[in-house]
Write a protein that holds these residues in place. Sequence first.
Motif, mmCIF file in Angstrom:
data_model
loop_
_atom_site.group_PDB
_atom_site.id
_atom_site.type_symbol
_atom_site.label_atom_id
_atom_site.label_comp_id
_atom_site.label_asym_id
_atom_site.label_seq_id
_atom_site.Cartn_x
_atom_site.Cartn_y
_atom_site.Cartn_z
ATOM 1 N N SER A 1 1.856 17.219 1.777
ATOM 2 C CA SER A 1 0.682 17.245 2.651
ATOM 3 C C SER A 1 0.539 15.976 3.491
ATOM 4 O O SER A 1 -0.285 15.928 4.400
ATOM 5 N N GLY A 2 1.339 14.974 3.172
ATOM 6 C CA GLY A 2 1.218 13.701 3.881
ATOM 7 C C GLY A 2 0.017 12.897 3.435
ATOM 8 O O GLY A 2 -0.416 11.970 4.123
ATOM 9 N N ARG A 3 -0.511 13.245 2.279
ATOM 10 C CA ARG A 3 -1.727 12.597 1.755
ATOM 11 C C ARG A 3 -1.556 11.088 1.613
ATOM 12 O O ARG A 3 -2.508 10.328 1.843
ATOM 13 N N LEU A 4 -0.355 10.651 1.238
ATOM 14 C CA LEU A 4 -0.079 9.217 1.072
ATOM 15 C C LEU A 4 0.969 8.729 2.079
ATOM 16 O O LEU A 4 1.785 7.867 1.769
ATOM 17 N N ALA A 5 0.896 9.296 3.272
ATOM 18 C CA ALA A 5 1.882 8.929 4.291
ATOM 19 C C ALA A 5 1.820 7.445 4.639
ATOM 20 O O ALA A 5 2.825 6.841 5.015
ATOM 21 N N GLN A 6 0.627 6.846 4.514
ATOM 22 C CA GLN A 6 0.488 5.432 4.845
ATOM 23 C C GLN A 6 0.930 4.529 3.694
ATOM 24 O O GLN A 6 1.076 3.323 3.869
ATOM 25 N N ALA A 7 1.153 5.118 2.529
ATOM 26 C CA ALA A 7 1.602 4.331 1.372
ATOM 27 C C ALA A 7 2.497 5.183 0.485
ATOM 28 O O ALA A 7 2.152 5.469 -0.676
ATOM 29 N N PRO A 8 3.669 5.600 0.989
ATOM 30 C CA PRO A 8 4.548 6.488 0.211
ATOM 31 C C PRO A 8 5.065 5.843 -1.072
ATOM 32 O O PRO A 8 5.446 6.542 -2.016
ATOM 33 N N TRP A 9 5.048 4.534 -1.125
ATOM 34 C CA TRP A 9 5.519 3.831 -2.318
ATOM 35 C C TRP A 9 4.631 4.116 -3.533
ATOM 36 O O TRP A 9 5.084 4.000 -4.680
ATOM 37 N N LEU A 10 3.383 4.526 -3.284
ATOM 38 C CA LEU A 10 2.505 4.887 -4.393
ATOM 39 C C LEU A 10 3.024 6.118 -5.138
ATOM 40 O O LEU A 10 2.839 6.237 -6.355
ATOM 41 N N ILE A 11 3.674 7.013 -4.404
ATOM 42 C CA ILE A 11 4.251 8.191 -5.042
ATOM 43 C C ILE A 11 5.339 7.771 -6.019
ATOM 44 O O ILE A 11 5.428 8.288 -7.139
ATOM 45 N N LYS B 1 5.566 4.893 -7.540
ATOM 46 C CA LYS B 1 4.945 4.232 -8.692
ATOM 47 C C LYS B 1 4.326 5.250 -9.651
ATOM 48 O O LYS B 1 4.413 5.096 -10.877
ATOM 49 N N LEU B 2 3.705 6.284 -9.112
ATOM 50 C CA LEU B 2 3.106 7.311 -9.963
ATOM 51 C C LEU B 2 4.171 8.081 -10.740
ATOM 52 O O LEU B 2 4.020 8.334 -11.941
ATOM 53 N N LEU B 3 5.258 8.433 -10.058
ATOM 54 C CA LEU B 3 6.338 9.144 -10.737
ATOM 55 C C LEU B 3 6.992 8.256 -11.791
ATOM 56 O O LEU B 3 7.378 8.731 -12.866
ATOM 57 N N GLY B 4 7.103 6.963 -11.487
ATOM 58 C CA GLY B 4 7.642 6.029 -12.460
ATOM 59 C C GLY B 4 6.772 5.948 -13.699
ATOM 60 O O GLY B 4 7.271 5.901 -14.830
ATOM 61 N N PHE B 5 5.464 5.942 -13.496
ATOM 62 C CA PHE B 5 4.548 5.899 -14.629
ATOM 63 C C PHE B 5 4.678 7.165 -15.475
ATOM 64 O O PHE B 5 4.720 7.094 -16.713
ATOM 65 N N ALA B 6 4.746 8.321 -14.811
ATOM 66 C CA ALA B 6 4.903 9.588 -15.533
ATOM 67 C C ALA B 6 6.191 9.577 -16.351
ATOM 68 O O ALA B 6 6.221 10.064 -17.492
ATOM 69 N N PHE B 7 7.242 9.008 -15.781
ATOM 70 C CA PHE B 7 8.523 8.950 -16.486
ATOM 71 C C PHE B 7 8.428 8.039 -17.708
ATOM 72 O O PHE B 7 9.007 8.325 -18.760
ATOM 73 N N MET B 8 7.666 6.956 -17.601
ATOM 74 C CA MET B 8 7.498 6.070 -18.757
ATOM 75 C C MET B 8 6.697 6.748 -19.867
ATOM 76 O O MET B 8 6.971 6.538 -21.052
ATOM 77 N N VAL B 9 5.724 7.561 -19.489
ATOM 78 C CA VAL B 9 4.988 8.330 -20.492
ATOM 79 C C VAL B 9 5.947 9.291 -21.188
ATOM 80 O O VAL B 9 5.912 9.458 -22.414
ATOM 81 N N PHE B 10 6.835 9.904 -20.407
ATOM 82 C CA PHE B 10 7.844 10.799 -20.974
ATOM 83 C C PHE B 10 8.764 10.046 -21.927
ATOM 84 O O PHE B 10 9.078 10.540 -23.025
ATOM 85 N N CYS B 11 9.190 8.848 -21.538
ATOM 86 C CA CYS B 11 10.039 8.036 -22.413
ATOM 87 C C CYS B 11 9.317 7.748 -23.730
ATOM 88 O O CYS B 11 9.934 7.767 -24.804
ATOM 89 N N VAL C 1 8.526 -2.374 -6.577
ATOM 90 C CA VAL C 1 7.983 -1.457 -5.568
ATOM 91 C C VAL C 1 6.585 -1.879 -5.150
ATOM 92 O O VAL C 1 6.228 -1.843 -3.973
ATOM 93 N N GLY C 2 5.791 -2.297 -6.126
ATOM 94 C CA GLY C 2 4.426 -2.747 -5.814
ATOM 95 C C GLY C 2 4.400 -3.978 -4.935
ATOM 96 O O GLY C 2 3.484 -4.137 -4.112
ATOM 97 N N ILE C 3 5.372 -4.842 -5.097
ATOM 98 C CA ILE C 3 5.437 -6.061 -4.281
ATOM 99 C C ILE C 3 5.987 -5.746 -2.884
ATOM 100 O O ILE C 3 5.428 -6.173 -1.871
ATOM 101 N N ALA C 4 7.105 -4.993 -2.828
ATOM 102 C CA ALA C 4 7.774 -4.719 -1.547
ATOM 103 C C ALA C 4 7.024 -3.686 -0.709
ATOM 104 O O ALA C 4 7.057 -3.727 0.518
ATOM 105 N N LYS C 5 6.385 -2.730 -1.384
ATOM 106 C CA LYS C 5 5.674 -1.640 -0.703
ATOM 107 C C LYS C 5 6.537 -0.993 0.383
ATOM 108 O O LYS C 5 6.154 -0.922 1.560
ATOM 109 N N PRO C 6 7.731 -0.493 0.021
ATOM 110 C CA PRO C 6 8.619 0.114 1.027
ATOM 111 C C PRO C 6 8.019 1.382 1.624
ATOM 112 O O PRO C 6 7.322 2.133 0.935
ATOM 113 N N MET C 7 8.316 1.623 2.859
ATOM 114 C CA MET C 7 7.794 2.806 3.537
ATOM 115 C C MET C 7 8.786 3.977 3.496
ATOM 116 O O MET C 7 8.461 5.074 3.935
ATOM 117 N N PHE C 8 10.002 3.719 2.960
ATOM 118 C CA PHE C 8 11.016 4.751 2.830
ATOM 119 C C PHE C 8 11.240 5.488 4.153
ATOM 120 O O PHE C 8 11.191 6.707 4.221
#
Length: 221
Positions: free
Chosen positions: A137-147, A149-159, A214-221
Amino acid sequence: MSAYEITLLIHIILFCYWLGGDVGVFYSSKFVVDPNRSQSGRLTAAKIMLDCDLLPRICMSLTLTVGGLLSYQMGIQYEPWLLAAIILLGPMWLTMVLTLHLAHGAKFIPVLTRIDLYFRWALIAIIIGSCIYAYTSGRLAQAPWLIVKLLGFAFMVFCGLMIRLNMGGFINTYTKLLCNTHTDEDNQAMISSLNRMRPWVVTIWVVLVIEAGVGIAKPMF
């Protein structure tokens, strides 16, 4: 300090104590599984390990709430209900973590443990679903790096769930160690259990560092 700077500081502290505490827990576990050490020495190491393990759990439970507030202060807009859910998530999860740790002998703990398990699987699914929606939806188009970080967090919960899945031999032997009824086979089962958990533990460490980058660099991909 501004509200943003205070929230950022808390976010950094959570990262540091999550990673540092987790390393301490895993280091302590090596003394618990060592069959050449005395029963009292192994039990002392186990107490240190279990007490230290509370710190990463606390940090994990609060990270999504603090991270969500941080993104809100950076300009990411949320629906009121979603912002309220983000704010309530941390205290509710923290309460469950503390209850499981401090009231482990209570009759309701087995039920709460199952609730905690289902909650973590549900959280993983919700995060993945929200990230798919945000990307399409482009909801986080201005901050795609948040996606990321969120997926990384979900993966750590899975681990963490995979660690729980493989810790049966460790827990069973620890129970016997308390009564001094463990055998050489039990010791080996404990070591094997730790070896199966190790890749998942190290993966969490790696992902935590990537998340920080990722939080420091905030890449726009």
